[in-house]
Design a protein around this motif. Structure first.
Motif, PDB file in Angstrom:
ATOM      1  N   TYR A 127      -3.587   9.025   5.373  1.00 35.67           N
ATOM      2  CA  TYR A 127      -4.028   8.161   4.268  1.00 35.67           C
ATOM      3  C   TYR A 127      -3.065   7.012   4.002  1.00 35.67           C
ATOM      4  CZ  TYR A 127      -7.175  12.074   3.391  1.00 35.67           C
ATOM      5  OH  TYR A 127      -8.134  13.051   3.516  1.00 35.67           O
ATOM      6  N   LEU A 139      -3.767   2.991   2.658  1.00 31.25           N
ATOM      7  CA  LEU A 139      -5.123   2.850   2.128  1.00 31.25           C
ATOM      8  C   LEU A 139      -5.176   2.527   0.640  1.00 31.25           C
ATOM      9  CD1 LEU A 139      -6.958   5.849   3.881  1.00 31.25           C
ATOM     10  CD2 LEU A 139      -6.797   3.451   4.620  1.00 31.25           C
ATOM     11  N   TYR A 140      -4.168   2.953  -0.118  1.00 29.08           N
ATOM     12  CA  TYR A 140      -4.300   2.932  -1.573  1.00 29.08           C
ATOM     13  C   TYR A 140      -3.281   2.002  -2.232  1.00 29.08           C
ATOM     14  CZ  TYR A 140      -6.687   7.296  -0.347  1.00 29.08           C
ATOM     15  OH  TYR A 140      -7.509   8.232   0.225  1.00 29.08           O
ATOM     16  N   ARG A 164       0.839  -1.185   0.000  1.00 23.64           N
ATOM     17  CA  ARG A 164       0.000   0.000   0.000  1.00 23.64           C
ATOM     18  C   ARG A 164       0.882   1.247   0.000  1.00 23.64           C
ATOM     19  NH1 ARG A 164      -2.729  -3.410  -1.299  1.00 23.64           N
ATOM     20  NH2 ARG A 164      -4.786  -4.072  -0.580  1.00 23.64           N
TER      21      ARG A 164
END
Length: 333
Positions: free
Chosen positions: A139, A142-143, A127
């Motif tokens: 953040y 998360l991605y 991530r």
């Protein structure tokens, strides 16, 4: 000589608030074409979200960026993914994955986890994280790491929603090193562009690199427009490989220049922009950041105004919303 205007004539302003202002149609800018300068989202809206994620690119488009910039590296199984570095420690949570501990190795004088040692499936388990410690870390984790094809699919969806054209300005990172590892990014990139209908001179894409040899190879086989990145005449790897500007104009359409090469400390022009424009090269300048000291003036707005007034054709920024706002304000004036 490759003298096509890079992106200014392609209607890319349609997504930007500045384009919706009637005044922006009448103001004569100092760009090479006279069109308003473009706002390029550097690694997406990387000042707000972890860089090179679909979420950062989508936010940049929402903020009015005309162009998004994915840096491209190659996985072990020959897939282009969006990362700024060839290694993974600074922008992902790879260090938190014990199953990859033995992948850490020295390469190019740096010990790290290297993208080309991982397959795409393996990278999918990682991530993204925010590499700048002074920026929002909430953040992290998360991605995903997106492929270049996923970035292009995101752009296709956004264009359908806004009924506009969004430019793409990918930077091919370390092409010589990847080629030596048997992962030449050139044919991979060409195939992706072909598959997505972007393999033409008028496609809204500009391929950039610090590697003149890669750009020369690409100019010989691909119709897309190219930009030579330029950091400093004294910086190894950032000096256009020693080519003079006249030679660069033979294989490139634009110059991606460090802003410090364009403006003197007092805000006057160094003359590089005027020289490049005279050779038919657009100037895409990097990088404007809201959270860094400006090159000139006291604020990032002062810096943007100086660059826009000088006549740069596009500005790379980590904070697209600010660059879009300042451009709109200048158009209104």
């Amino acid at each position: 000589m490759r003298t096509a205007i890079l992106l200014a004539g392609l209607g890319l302003m349609a997504c930007s608030p500045a384009a919706d202002s009637p005044s922006s149609e009448t103001v004569m800018w100092n760009t090479r074409s006279g069109a308003p300068p473009l706002v390029i989202a550097h690694r997406g809206a990387s000042g707000d979200l972890p860089e090179h994620t679909l979420e950062a690119y989508a936010l940049a488009i929402e903020q009015g960026a005309d162009v998004i910039e994915p840096d491209l590296v190659v996985t072990a199984d020959g897939v282009l993914v969006a990362r700024h570095d060839g290694y993974l420690s600074t922008t992902t949570n790879v260090a938190d994955h014990p199953e990859f501990a033995d992948r850490r190795r020295e390469y190019l004088g740096h010990t790290d986890w290297w993208v080309h040692d991982f397959t795409l499936e393996e990278l999918r388990t990682l991530r993204a994280v925010q590499p700048q410690p002074n920026r929002d870390q909430s953040y992290n984790g998360l991605y995903n790491i997106p492929t270049f094809e996923e970035v292009l699919a995101l752009v296709d969806t956004a264009e359908a929603e806004c009924d506009c054209v969004i430019g793409i300005e990918p930077e091919v990172k370390h092409p010589e090193e990847f080629a030596e590892a048997g992962l030449d990014p050139l044919p991979i990139l060409n195939q992706v562009l072909l598959d997505h209908g972007l393999y033409s001179e008028d496609a809204p894409i500009v391929v950039q690199s610090f590697d003149a040899g890669f750009l020369i190879r690409m100019s010989a086989v691909a119709p897309v427009r190219l930009a030579m990145l330029y950091s400093s005449p004294d910086e190894p790897g950032g000096d256009m490989n020693g080519y003079p500007l006249e030679a660069v104009a033979q294989f490139a359409d634009g110059l991606g220049a460090n802003k410090a090469l364009l403006l003197n400390p007092d805000g006057t022009s160094t003359g590089l922009l005027e020289e490049a424009h005279a050779l038919g090269l657009d100037i895409h300048v990097w990088t404007v950041r809201d959270d860094r000291e400006p090159l000139v003036g006291e604020t990032v707005e002062d810096e943007l105004r100086a660059l826009y007034a000088l006549g740069v054709d596009a500005v790379f920024t980590d904070f697209p919303a600010t660059a879009v706002r300042v451009r709109a304000e200048m158009a209104g004036e």
